[in-house]
Design a protein around this motif. Structure first.
Motif, PDB file in Angstrom:
ATOM      1  N   ARG A 175      37.846  38.939  50.812  1.00 32.52           N
ATOM      2  CA  ARG A 175      36.532  38.258  50.456  1.00 32.52           C
ATOM      3  C   ARG A 175      36.761  37.150  49.557  1.00 32.52           C
ATOM      4  N   LEU A 176      36.346  35.681  49.733  1.00 34.26           N
ATOM      5  CA  LEU A 176      36.552  34.955  48.792  1.00 34.26           C
ATOM      6  C   LEU A 176      35.506  34.409  47.991  1.00 34.26           C
ATOM      7  N   CYS A 177      35.715  33.973  47.069  1.00 35.25           N
ATOM      8  CA  CYS A 177      34.727  33.721  45.948  1.00 35.25           C
ATOM      9  C   CYS A 177      34.747  32.068  45.725  1.00 35.25           C
ATOM     10  N   ASP A 178      33.497  31.487  45.197  1.00 35.55           N
ATOM     11  CA  ASP A 178      33.669  30.410  44.667  1.00 35.55           C
ATOM     12  C   ASP A 178      34.132  29.773  43.397  1.00 35.55           C
ATOM     13  N   CYS A 179      34.313  30.872  42.650  1.00 39.62           N
ATOM     14  CA  CYS A 179      35.086  30.720  41.193  1.00 39.62           C
ATOM     15  C   CYS A 179      35.714  31.962  40.718  1.00 39.62           C
ATOM     16  N   ARG A 180      36.735  31.720  40.053  1.00 30.83           N
ATOM     17  CA  ARG A 180      37.180  33.111  39.293  1.00 30.83           C
ATOM     18  C   ARG A 180      37.161  32.661  37.753  1.00 30.83           C
ATOM     19  N   ALA A 181      36.874  33.737  36.975  1.00 33.32           N
ATOM     20  CA  ALA A 181      36.583  33.648  35.544  1.00 33.32           C
ATOM     21  C   ALA A 181      37.463  34.905  34.790  1.00 33.32           C
ATOM     22  N   THR A 182      37.296  34.659  33.560  1.00 37.17           N
ATOM     23  CA  THR A 182      37.628  35.644  32.797  1.00 37.17           C
ATOM     24  C   THR A 182      36.599  35.538  31.439  1.00 37.17           C
ATOM     25  N   ALA A 183      36.154  36.687  30.771  1.00 39.97           N
ATOM     26  CA  ALA A 183      35.484  36.646  29.767  1.00 39.97           C
ATOM     27  C   ALA A 183      35.266  37.713  28.948  1.00 39.97           C
ATOM     28  N   SER A 184      35.398  37.626  27.657  1.00 40.54           N
ATOM     29  CA  SER A 184      35.463  38.766  26.735  1.00 40.54           C
ATOM     30  C   SER A 184      34.902  38.367  25.302  1.00 40.54           C
ATOM     31  N   THR A 185      34.314  39.698  24.864  1.00 41.66           N
ATOM     32  CA  THR A 185      34.255  39.591  23.225  1.00 41.66           C
ATOM     33  C   THR A 185      35.109  40.202  22.303  1.00 41.66           C
ATOM     34  N   PHE A 186      36.251  40.828  23.121  1.00 42.28           N
ATOM     35  CA  PHE A 186      37.118  41.443  22.301  1.00 42.28           C
ATOM     36  C   PHE A 186      38.327  40.530  21.944  1.00 42.28           C
ATOM     37  N   PRO A 187      38.814  40.667  20.832  1.00 45.30           N
ATOM     38  CA  PRO A 187      38.906  42.075  20.114  1.00 45.30           C
ATOM     39  C   PRO A 187      38.090  42.443  19.185  1.00 45.30           C
TER      40      PRO A 187
END
Length: 144
Positions: free
Chosen positions: A5-17
């Protein structure tokens, strides 16, 4: 071989540490505050497989409102992407006194400017939302 299954974007996100302290939230229609943290990997390699979102909330006032939530792979919906933000729907598992078992998130949005918003995390008939966009996230978004 499984369905790819293909996506339009890839992303990473975090509030850590460092989770965001004193985040304003709405729980069952009532204002509350606490510490909110999350980590997300959306569509690594531009495919839904390997996607995850983990959210942790510690309520400052009512300990029973604290919870963790996780969604993996197909529990993470295809992202709606812009050059600087993404939004996904989620189905996963919540763990906590008031928020436990199967849970859904209507909208989880993060932008590269560091703002994030959670709209209607629902579990056991309880509803959790941030009270508008909050700041404190780090995100990277790449179009596929």
């Amino acid at each position: 071989m499984g369905l790819r299954r293909l996506c339009d974007c890839r992303a990473t996100a975090s509030t850590f540490p460092t989770p965001v302290a004193n985040t304003g939230v709405i729980i069952n229609g009532q204002p509350s505050s606490g510490t909110l943290g999350f980590s997300a990997g959306i569509c690594p390699d531009c495919m839904i497989n390997g996607s995850f979102v983990s959210i942790e909330y510690v309520d400052n006032n009512v300990a029973a409102n604290s919870f963790t939530f996780t969604a993996n792979n197909d529990e993470v919906g295809f992202p709606v992407c812009s050059p600087t933000s993404f939004s996904v729907t989620l189905t996963g598992v919540a763990t906590g006194p008031n928020f436990s078992g199967l849970a859904t998130v209507e909208t989880f949005t993060v932008s590269e400017t560091g703002t994030f918003e959670i709209i209607n995390l629902i579990a056991n008939g309880n509803t959790f939302s941030t009270d508008g966009p909050s700041s404190g996230a780090v995100a990277g978004i790449v179009q596929c």
